[in-house]
Design a protein around this motif. Structure first.
Motif, PDB file in Angstrom:
ATOM      1  N   MET A   1       0.839  -1.198   0.000  1.00 27.01           N
ATOM      2  CA  MET A   1       0.000   0.000   0.000  1.00 27.01           C
ATOM      3  C   MET A   1       0.877   1.252   0.000  1.00 27.01           C
ATOM      4  N   ILE A   2       0.342   2.313  -0.624  1.00 26.51           N
ATOM      5  CA  ILE A   2       1.053   3.587  -0.667  1.00 26.51           C
ATOM      6  C   ILE A   2       0.909   4.272   0.693  1.00 26.51           C
ATOM      7  N   PRO A   3       2.020   4.679   1.291  1.00 22.94           N
ATOM      8  CA  PRO A   3       1.931   5.332   2.607  1.00 22.94           C
ATOM      9  C   PRO A   3       1.020   6.560   2.551  1.00 22.94           C
ATOM     10  N   SER A   4       0.247   6.740   3.611  1.00 22.47           N
ATOM     11  CA  SER A   4      -0.693   7.861   3.640  1.00 22.47           C
ATOM     12  C   SER A   4       0.024   9.202   3.581  1.00 22.47           C
ATOM     13  N   ARG A   5       1.233   9.267   4.131  1.00 22.22           N
ATOM     14  CA  ARG A   5       1.990  10.529   4.101  1.00 22.22           C
ATOM     15  C   ARG A   5       2.343  10.907   2.659  1.00 22.22           C
ATOM     16  N   LEU A   6       2.716   9.888   1.857  1.00 16.00           N
ATOM     17  CA  LEU A   6       3.030  10.142   0.448  1.00 16.00           C
ATOM     18  C   LEU A   6       1.780  10.574  -0.311  1.00 16.00           C
ATOM     19  N   VAL A   7       0.675   9.916  -0.029  1.00 14.92           N
ATOM     20  CA  VAL A   7      -0.592  10.300  -0.679  1.00 14.92           C
ATOM     21  C   VAL A   7      -0.931  11.743  -0.332  1.00 14.92           C
ATOM     22  N   HIS A   8      -0.729  12.113   0.932  1.00 14.90           N
ATOM     23  CA  HIS A   8      -1.020  13.483   1.358  1.00 14.90           C
ATOM     24  C   HIS A   8      -0.144  14.484   0.619  1.00 14.90           C
ATOM     25  N   ARG A   9       1.137  14.164   0.463  1.00 10.70           N
ATOM     26  CA  ARG A   9       2.046  15.073  -0.241  1.00 10.70           C
ATOM     27  C   ARG A   9       1.678  15.194  -1.715  1.00 10.70           C
ATOM     28  N   LEU A  10       1.363  14.069  -2.324  1.00  9.25           N
ATOM     29  CA  LEU A  10       0.970  14.115  -3.740  1.00  9.25           C
ATOM     30  C   LEU A  10      -0.320  14.918  -3.917  1.00  9.25           C
ATOM     31  N   GLY A  11      -1.226  14.777  -2.965  1.00  9.62           N
ATOM     32  CA  GLY A  11      -2.462  15.552  -3.029  1.00  9.62           C
ATOM     33  C   GLY A  11      -2.196  17.044  -2.923  1.00  9.62           C
ATOM     34  N   LEU A  12      -1.283  17.425  -2.031  1.00  9.72           N
ATOM     35  CA  LEU A  12      -0.927  18.842  -1.896  1.00  9.72           C
ATOM     36  C   LEU A  12      -0.269  19.372  -3.174  1.00  9.72           C
ATOM     37  N   LEU A  13       0.600  18.559  -3.790  1.00  7.03           N
ATOM     38  CA  LEU A  13       1.240  18.984  -5.041  1.00  7.03           C
ATOM     39  C   LEU A  13       0.198  19.182  -6.131  1.00  7.03           C
ATOM     40  N   ALA A  14      -0.746  18.252  -6.220  1.00  8.16           N
ATOM     41  CA  ALA A  14      -1.807  18.397  -7.216  1.00  8.16           C
ATOM     42  C   ALA A  14      -2.645  19.634  -6.928  1.00  8.16           C
ATOM     43  N   LEU A  15      -2.949  19.857  -5.661  1.00  6.81           N
ATOM     44  CA  LEU A  15      -3.742  21.024  -5.288  1.00  6.81           C
ATOM     45  C   LEU A  15      -2.995  22.322  -5.576  1.00  6.81           C
ATOM     46  N   SER A  16      -1.666  22.302  -5.436  1.00  6.81           N
ATOM     47  CA  SER A  16      -0.897  23.518  -5.704  1.00  6.81           C
ATOM     48  C   SER A  16      -0.982  23.939  -7.165  1.00  6.81           C
ATOM     49  N   LEU A  17      -1.267  22.988  -8.045  1.00 10.69           N
ATOM     50  CA  LEU A  17      -1.371  23.292  -9.471  1.00 10.69           C
ATOM     51  C   LEU A  17      -2.795  23.628  -9.888  1.00 10.69           C
ATOM     52  N   LEU A  18      -3.719  23.622  -8.933  1.00 16.95           N
ATOM     53  CA  LEU A  18      -5.120  23.855  -9.265  1.00 16.95           C
ATOM     54  C   LEU A  18      -5.351  25.257  -9.819  1.00 16.95           C
ATOM     55  N   LEU A  19      -4.883  26.279  -9.090  1.00 16.44           N
ATOM     56  CA  LEU A  19      -5.123  27.646  -9.552  1.00 16.44           C
ATOM     57  C   LEU A  19      -4.390  27.972 -10.850  1.00 16.44           C
ATOM     58  N   PRO A  20      -3.125  27.545 -11.027  1.00 13.52           N
ATOM     59  CA  PRO A  20      -2.512  27.756 -12.340  1.00 13.52           C
ATOM     60  C   PRO A  20      -3.304  27.112 -13.476  1.00 13.52           C
ATOM     61  N   ALA A  21      -3.792  25.879 -13.256  1.00 11.26           N
ATOM     62  CA  ALA A  21      -4.584  25.222 -14.292  1.00 11.26           C
ATOM     63  C   ALA A  21      -5.900  25.965 -14.522  1.00 11.26           C
ATOM     64  N   LEU A  22      -6.527  26.424 -13.442  1.00 11.45           N
ATOM     65  CA  LEU A  22      -7.769  27.183 -13.567  1.00 11.45           C
ATOM     66  C   LEU A  22      -7.535  28.479 -14.325  1.00 11.45           C
ATOM     67  N   LEU A  23      -6.431  29.159 -14.019  1.00  9.39           N
ATOM     68  CA  LEU A  23      -6.105  30.403 -14.708  1.00  9.39           C
ATOM     69  C   LEU A  23      -5.920  30.161 -16.199  1.00  9.39           C
ATOM     70  N   VAL A  24      -5.155  29.136 -16.557  1.00  9.35           N
ATOM     71  CA  VAL A  24      -4.921  28.844 -17.971  1.00  9.35           C
ATOM     72  C   VAL A  24      -6.231  28.513 -18.673  1.00  9.35           C
ATOM     73  N   GLY A  25      -7.058  27.691 -18.037  1.00 13.36           N
ATOM     74  CA  GLY A  25      -8.324  27.312 -18.656  1.00 13.36           C
ATOM     75  C   GLY A  25      -9.260  28.487 -18.843  1.00 13.36           C
ATOM     76  N   LEU A  26      -9.391  29.322 -17.813  1.00  9.57           N
ATOM     77  CA  LEU A  26     -10.287  30.472 -17.907  1.00  9.57           C
ATOM     78  C   LEU A  26      -9.803  31.483 -18.946  1.00  9.57           C
ATOM     79  N   MET A  27      -8.506  31.764 -18.938  1.00  2.72           N
ATOM     80  CA  MET A  27      -7.974  32.720 -19.900  1.00  2.72           C
ATOM     81  C   MET A  27      -8.140  32.213 -21.328  1.00  2.72           C
ATOM     82  N   ALA A  28      -7.871  30.933 -21.537  1.00  2.00           N
ATOM     83  CA  ALA A  28      -8.013  30.369 -22.878  1.00  2.00           C
ATOM     84  C   ALA A  28      -9.460  30.407 -23.340  1.00  2.00           C
ATOM     85  N   ALA A  29     -10.386  30.041 -22.448  1.00  2.00           N
ATOM     86  CA  ALA A  29     -11.802  30.024 -22.818  1.00  2.00           C
ATOM     87  C   ALA A  29     -12.309  31.418 -23.153  1.00  2.00           C
ATOM     88  N   TRP A  30     -11.955  32.416 -22.336  1.00  2.99           N
ATOM     89  CA  TRP A  30     -12.447  33.759 -22.574  1.00  2.99           C
ATOM     90  C   TRP A  30     -11.760  34.413 -23.759  1.00  2.99           C
TER      91      TRP A  30
END
Length: 328
Positions: A1-30
């Motif tokens: 099993m994947i250690p929960s601490r690693l899962v937590h870190r990967l989740g934080l890394l993914a979350l850190s890219l949320l706003l950049p991805a949202l910005l790119v998507g919104l700017m491209a759409a508009w």
């Protein structure tokens, strides 16, 4: 099993890219929506007549079965009215026309005007790209205003996402100034000057090694006939830096820092910032990486969005002024 601490870190890394991805998507759409809507033309004539004649013409134009986007505007489009039509104060026309519809719209307007019995100015005007396109440098000032207004909604969406997720993660306010004010402002100014100096030095060295190459910002050369206009300054010096610094520095770094530490988070910010400027390649991409590193360092030293805005906006304005001085 994947250690929960690693899962937590990967989740934080993914979350850190949320706003950049949202910005790119919104700017491209508009941006796509704005450029798509802009490719419509308008056909106009100016008329005068008795109230009953004008009322009949107004009804015929606004309720036309073929061209639904009718216009009947007393005193309208004065900026586009030919001098010969100064005595004719009612603008009549059809908008949202495709290129192949222009001649048919003109013929239809002429027929409706004759049927109503009003007097018409002989000058007939076409307004091409009726909503100014940000890709059209001949109407750059108007298109920038349109672009700034159209981006209010994606900006609001980004702010809502930032504060919503920021509250959930207990992030400090981006306007919080944990360092002394003068130091914060000084680091921001140093970031702007240092970024410009680094790009200039790197560009000269690169040009010596490979003549014909540069790391200059090609986007600056496309900023229309008046690159120092207020709308351009607002766009490159305030608006764009605000969105990018909020997503890539004030959001990405503190969230990713919880998973991988401060300086690795700064490196992630640098590479993510460069990634959104693709398809820049070679020297241009290297220059963007350098700027991303400078702006990330400014945030790491100040923990302040305002300092990053000063650095990023200041760099853009300085680079713009240098370009104008060099070309002019």
């Amino acid at each position: 099993m994947i250690p929960s601490r690693l899962v937590h870190r990967l989740g934080l890394l993914a979350l850190s890219l949320l706003l950049p991805a949202l910005l790119v998507g919104l700017m491209a759409a508009w941006f796509l929506a704005l450029t798509t809507l802009s490719h419509h033309d308008r056909s106009l004539v100016w008329v005068q007549g008795a109230p009953a004649q004008l009322a009949a013409l107004r009804e015929a134009v606004l309720e036309h079965p073929v061209f639904p986007e009718g216009d009947f505007a007393p005193g309208g489009y004065a900026d586009h009215r030919p001098a010969d039509c100064a005595a004719y104060d009612v603008a009549v026309g059809f908008s949202r026309l495709r290129e192949y519809e222009l001649s048919a719209a003109k013929a239809t307007l002429d027929q409706l005007v004759r049927s109503a019995g009003v007097r018409v100015c002989e000058a007939h005007v076409y307004l091409f790209n009726d909503l100014p396109s940000p890709l059209d440098p001949t109407a750059w000032n108007d298109s920038l205003v349109t672009l700034l207004l159209a981006l209010l909604l994606p900006t609001g969406s980004l702010l809502i996402a930032y504060w919503g997720f920021g509250l959930a993660l207990a992030l400090p306010s981006p306007w919080h100034l944990p360092r002394p004010l003068l130091r914060t402002l000084g680091v921001g100014v140093a970031g702007a000057i240092g970024g410009l100096a680094a790009i200039e030095v790197f560009g000269r060295l690169l040009h010596l090694a490979w003549p014909g190459t540069s790391v200059g910002n090609d986007a600056i050369s496309g900023l229309g006939p008046d690159p120092l206009s207020l709308t351009v300054i607002l766009l490159v010096g305030v608006y764009t830096p605000f969105l990018e610094e909020m997503a890539f520095r004030a959001w990405l770094i503190p969230v990713a820092e919880r998973a991988i530490g401060l300086w690795p988070a700064c490196a992630l910010s640098m590479f993510a910032f460069a990634a959104i400027h693709l398809p820049s390649a070679g020297p241009e991409l290297l220059g963007t990486l350098m700027l991303g590193a400078v702006f990330a360092a400014v945030y790491a030293l100040t923990r302040s969005l305002p300092a990053c805005l000063i650095a990023h906006g200041g760099y853009n304005v300085l680079a713009l002024g240098l370009h104008v001085a060099t070309v002019g």
